[in-house]
Motif scaffolding. Structure first.
Motif, PDB file in Angstrom:
ATOM      1  N   SER A 666     108.272  39.664  37.891  1.00  0.00           N
ATOM      2  CA  SER A 666     108.103  39.046  39.127  1.00  0.00           C
ATOM      3  C   SER A 666     106.744  38.162  39.232  1.00  0.00           C
ATOM      4  CB  SER A 666     108.026  39.964  40.263  1.00  0.00           C
ATOM      5  OG  SER A 666     107.987  39.404  41.727  1.00  0.00           O
ATOM      6  N   ASP A 694     107.230  46.555  45.634  1.00  0.00           N
ATOM      7  CA  ASP A 694     107.777  45.510  46.651  1.00  0.00           C
ATOM      8  C   ASP A 694     107.398  44.118  46.056  1.00  0.00           C
ATOM      9  OD1 ASP A 694     108.388  43.822  48.904  1.00  0.00           O
ATOM     10  OD2 ASP A 694     108.236  45.777  50.064  1.00  0.00           O
ATOM     11  N   GLN A 696     108.287  41.457  48.164  1.00  0.00           N
ATOM     12  CA  GLN A 696     108.326  40.642  49.259  1.00  0.00           C
ATOM     13  C   GLN A 696     107.251  40.873  50.432  1.00  0.00           C
ATOM     14  OE1 GLN A 696     111.809  41.371  52.023  1.00  0.00           O
ATOM     15  NE2 GLN A 696     111.520  39.351  53.094  1.00  0.00           N
ATOM     16  N   TYR A 697     106.869  42.075  50.606  1.00  0.00           N
ATOM     17  CA  TYR A 697     106.027  42.226  51.546  1.00  0.00           C
ATOM     18  C   TYR A 697     104.607  43.099  50.818  1.00  0.00           C
ATOM     19  CZ  TYR A 697     109.107  40.846  55.212  1.00  0.00           C
ATOM     20  OH  TYR A 697     109.847  40.165  56.068  1.00  0.00           O
ATOM     21  N   GLU A 700     104.620  37.891  51.808  1.00  0.00           N
ATOM     22  CA  GLU A 700     105.221  36.921  52.282  1.00  0.00           C
ATOM     23  C   GLU A 700     104.372  36.521  53.738  1.00  0.00           C
ATOM     24  OE1 GLU A 700     109.105  37.412  54.243  1.00  0.00           O
ATOM     25  OE2 GLU A 700     109.727  36.151  52.602  1.00  0.00           O
ATOM     26  N   VAL A 707     111.545  34.874  47.608  1.00  0.00           N
ATOM     27  CA  VAL A 707     111.878  36.258  46.888  1.00  0.00           C
ATOM     28  C   VAL A 707     113.354  36.054  46.258  1.00  0.00           C
ATOM     29  CG1 VAL A 707     112.283  38.561  47.690  1.00  0.00           C
ATOM     30  CG2 VAL A 707     110.665  37.064  48.951  1.00  0.00           C
ATOM     31  N   LYS A 715     114.538  44.323  46.321  1.00  0.00           N
ATOM     32  CA  LYS A 715     113.320  43.714  46.917  1.00  0.00           C
ATOM     33  C   LYS A 715     112.372  44.710  47.008  1.00  0.00           C
ATOM     34  CE  LYS A 715     115.331  39.979  49.249  1.00  0.00           C
ATOM     35  NZ  LYS A 715     115.807  39.578  50.699  1.00  0.00           N
TER      36      LYS A 715
END
Length: 757
Positions: A666, A694, A696-697, A700, A707, A715
């Motif tokens: 990622s 995580d 994403q958060y 973001e 994402v 996610k």
């Protein structure tokens, strides 16, 4: 008990009439206390001293050997039996009697390489030798300096509250050496320098080791000091019988102490009151049973309490008994002079430059010891201790150093079920080519070989900064997964050339900047991808600005401290080359494509904090936050972050219990874990861990990231596990198992030996 009662009666009948008259000199008879060596068994001496204190019987002279010199020496400068017992039972003897010092006392630039080798062999010039002892004893020397600071300015031991002498052995001549002047703490350290265990101590040109080799029971010495009546406490043992000599170790040990055993028999004949506590169930290394050994000494002391009272009463009729005048022990000192003793290769101004002590300042003992630790933490010295010499209201700080060899060859072996067997070899030289420098070359010979080559040059009068050039090389495997199944694998070669400047002022903190040139070369070895992609090459040019803090108490199974780092990375030149194979029914064509990719930025933050809940229980939280402007993964895959595994090794890597090694990739991620570590028994640990991942958060919130299903179609992930570990002298041994809530499979890992990350 009957024989002790008979002894008291005989003693009263024998000695009391004699002491009803004064000695020919017109003075009352004097008492000498002799404490033998015996390693941990010497703790029993404390119980005998306690009984003498109860009886009001203070000796006029004290002699001791090895552990007898430690207990007797502390007693002679005014410590009571209760105070000595408190110190003995509260000490971490595994740390005191080792080369280990807390990781937070090592300077930042040395932390990465400290405490992860089985053997460290000295190099003088180009010759590799063997150390003169397994333990330099830095912790022991620091402890003795602190405990004896009230008498640092007394160089004649006859001027101590109780005149004292201890015995060491000149290892070059085999002669006993009486130590009754000079540095008090160094004399005690020399007397207990067990050959091959502790390194020898050089005093007045003589190389000294444990006095127990030739004079384990210094009765002659106390009589020569002027003692008329000798109380001798013997905690060692005589020669073993033929039946007990049933191993190589027992034969070698007995061979070393034959001379001493015969000498002790002779010395015992000169003792008036001979005491031998019943400690046959303990051995010389039973330091972690100090309480039990002291209890045995207390029992024996109680048996002799009446004897001591009779003797005290009889002598007091002939003259006052000795009273101990304990020297004052200051906690702050006005330091007007700093002198370095023992340095030959390292200039005094270099050592003083590293100190943050200004002559004429008032310093607490804690501040002084912090600076001593800073000097030792540079690793230029095998041992550093200190003395505070009084000159009226002012004080001289005398720093005694034992310089390290030119270099060290360091070795370790490690097995990890994720990374296989590795043999780690490290060669470190100090002041090679340039003064105030460190040259280092480290090889990891394994299935995934690794090279670390760097040269560090300190700059500035106080060496408050360092310039470093280096090369990192790593060969590793990069797998790619779909639905928890590996579909392809690359053989990856990663090389990083860098130039770095950083602060070197602090033990636990640094900051600086780094310019680097990174190369990666990947070739597919597993899966269908190899039929399309033959080779991927990537080159990055970028700069990193960083700040780091680390005061963890140790590298493995840490119990307290904080580790923090934040970095801002700008990669302003990204070049990619990949070679493809186009195949049709007739032929295949190879095509190489060069392309420049978009520059990118990356912010990385890592925080570890350990809450020590009690002596055996600690709670650890580890967190990572990585935010980049990288788009979806292209062919520059080594710029992205690999996630998963118990102890993964690669650049841009993050552990995650519950997934296979490097299972996920990622450009952004947030990671956190909570681990509860409990020390079940000495050095035996069980750890329960939960971790969360995580993509994403909260990234973001800060940046409009793209994402994707980077975590195997998810996610975010949650995993948990359990680990059993033992912190052995040869390195940590762990067995760990973990599970992800999305997978049914439980993963396991075995590690034996020091791991690098």
């Amino acid at each position: 008990m009957i024989r002790y009662t008979i002894f008291v009666v005989i003693f009263s009948l024998t000695y009391c009439p004699v002491f009803s008259q004064q000695t020919p000199s017109g003075k009352r008879p004097t008492i000498g206390l002799v404490l033998s060596g015996g390693g941990a068994k010497g703790m029993a001496h404390i119980g005998i001293i306690r009984a003498m204190e109860k009886a009001g019987l203070t000796p006029d002279y004290v002699t001791g050997t090895s552990m007898g010199s430690v207990v007797g020496g502390l007693y002679s400068i005014g410590y009571t039996a209760d105070e000595i017992e408190a110190m003995a039972t509260n000490m971490d003897w595994d740390v005191i009697l080792s080369n280990k010092i807390p990781l937070d006392e090592i300077t930042f630039e040395e932390k990465e390489y400290y405490g992860r080798f089985i053997a460290e062999l000295p190099i003088e010039g180009i010759r590799v030798g063997l150390p003169r002892g397994l333990i330099e004893g830095q912790q022991l020397s620091e402890l003795l300096s602190r405990l004896t600071r009230s008498v640092h300015d007394i160089d004649d031991f006859n001027q101590l509250p109780i005149p004292f002498a201890c015995v060491a052995t000149d290892i070059a001549t085999g002669e006993p050496v009486l130590l009754n002047k000079g540095s008090f703490s160094q004399a005690i350290r020399a007397s207990m320098s067990i050959p091959t265990v502790f390194t020898p101590v050089e005093i007045d040109g003589r190389l000294l080791v444990d006095g127990g080799l030739v004079r384990n029971f210094p009765v002659e010495e106390v009589k020569a000091m002027g003692a008329d009546i000798v109380i001798g406490v013997f905690v060692s043992s005589d020669l073993n019988s033929k039946e007990e000599l049933n191993s190589l170790i027992s034969v070698l040990t007995q061979s070393a102490f034959v001379t001493s055993a015969f000498d002790s028999r002779k010395q015992k004949e000169m003792v008036d009151i001979y005491i031998e506590p019943d400690i046959k169930d303990f051995n010389t290394g039973s330091f972690n049973q100090s309480k039990e050994i002291i209890a045995k000494g207390n029992e024996m002391g109680e048996l002799y309490l009446e004897t001591f009272k009779h003797l005290a009463d009889s002598l007091s009729k002939l003259g006052p008994l000795k009273k101990i005048q304990k020297p004052p022990k200051k906690d702050e000192y006005l330091i007007t002079d700093i002198n370095i003793i023992g340095n030959k290769k390292i200039p005094s101004n270099q050592i003083k430059g590293k100190l943050k002590i200004k002559e004429g300042s008032i310093l607490s003992i804690d501040e002084i010891e912090k600076q001593i630790a800073l000097i030792y933490g540079t690793r230029y010295f095998d041992k550093v201790d200190y003395e505070i010499i009084r000159n009226g209201p002012k004080y001289e700080l005398r720093i005694n150093v034992d310089e390290a060899p030119d270099g060290y060859l360091k070795l370790a072996v490690q097995y990890d079920s994720e990374n296989d067997v590795g043999i780690l070899t490290n060669v470190t030289y100090r002041n090679l080519l340039l003064r105030h420098s460190r040259a280092l070359l480290e090889f990891d010979f394994s299935k995934n070989p690794r090279v670390d080559l760097n040269y560090l040059k300190y700059i500035g009068k106080r060496q408050n900064a360092g310039i470093q050039i280096g090369l990192d090389y790593l060969n590793n495997q990069l797998p790619f997964y779909e639905d928890n199944i590996e579909i392809s694998r690359f053989d990856a070669h990663y090389t990083n050339f860098y130039f770095l400047m950083q602060s070197t002022s602090f033990q636990s903190f640094t900051f600086g900047g780094k310019f680097q040139l990174e190369y990666s070369d990947l070739k597919p070895t597993v899966g269908e991808l190899g039929k399309v992609i033959q080779q991927i090459q990537n080159r990055d040019i970028g700069a990193i600005f960083f700040a780091k803090y680390d005061n963890l108490d140790r590298r493995y199974f840490p119990r307290k401290g904080t580790q923090f780092s934040v970095s801002f990375k700008s990669v302003f030149d990204v070049k990619n080359r990949y070679t493809q194979i186009f195949t049709d029914s007739v032929s295949s064509t190879e095509s190489t494509i060069d392309q420049y990719l978009d520059p990118f930025l990356a912010v990385e933050t890592y925080i570890t904090h350990i809450f020590q809940l009690n002596k055996n229980l600690s709670l650890t939280t580890r967190n990572a936050f990585v935010l980049t402007t990288l788009p979806e993964p292209k062919y520059n895959i080594t710029d992205y972050y690999f996630l998963g595994g118990f102890n993964p090794i690669f650049t841009n890597i993050c552990t995650y219990w519950g997934a296979n090694e490097k299972e996920f990739i990622s450009p952004n991620y947030f990671y956190t874990n909570l681990a509860l570590q409990y020390e079940v028994y000495k050095n035996l640990y069980i750890t329960a861990l939960g971790n969360y991942l995580d993509v994403q958060y909260p990234m973001e919130i800060f940046y409009n990231i793209q994402v994707d299903n980077y975590l195997g179609g998810e996610k975010r992930r949650f995993g948990y596990g359990l680990s059993f570990g033992y912190n052995s002298p040869l390195g940590p041994i762990t067995f760990s198992m973990a599970k992800d809530t999305k997978y049914s499979k439980t993963l396991t890992n075995i590690n034996v030996g020091f791991w690098v990350r």
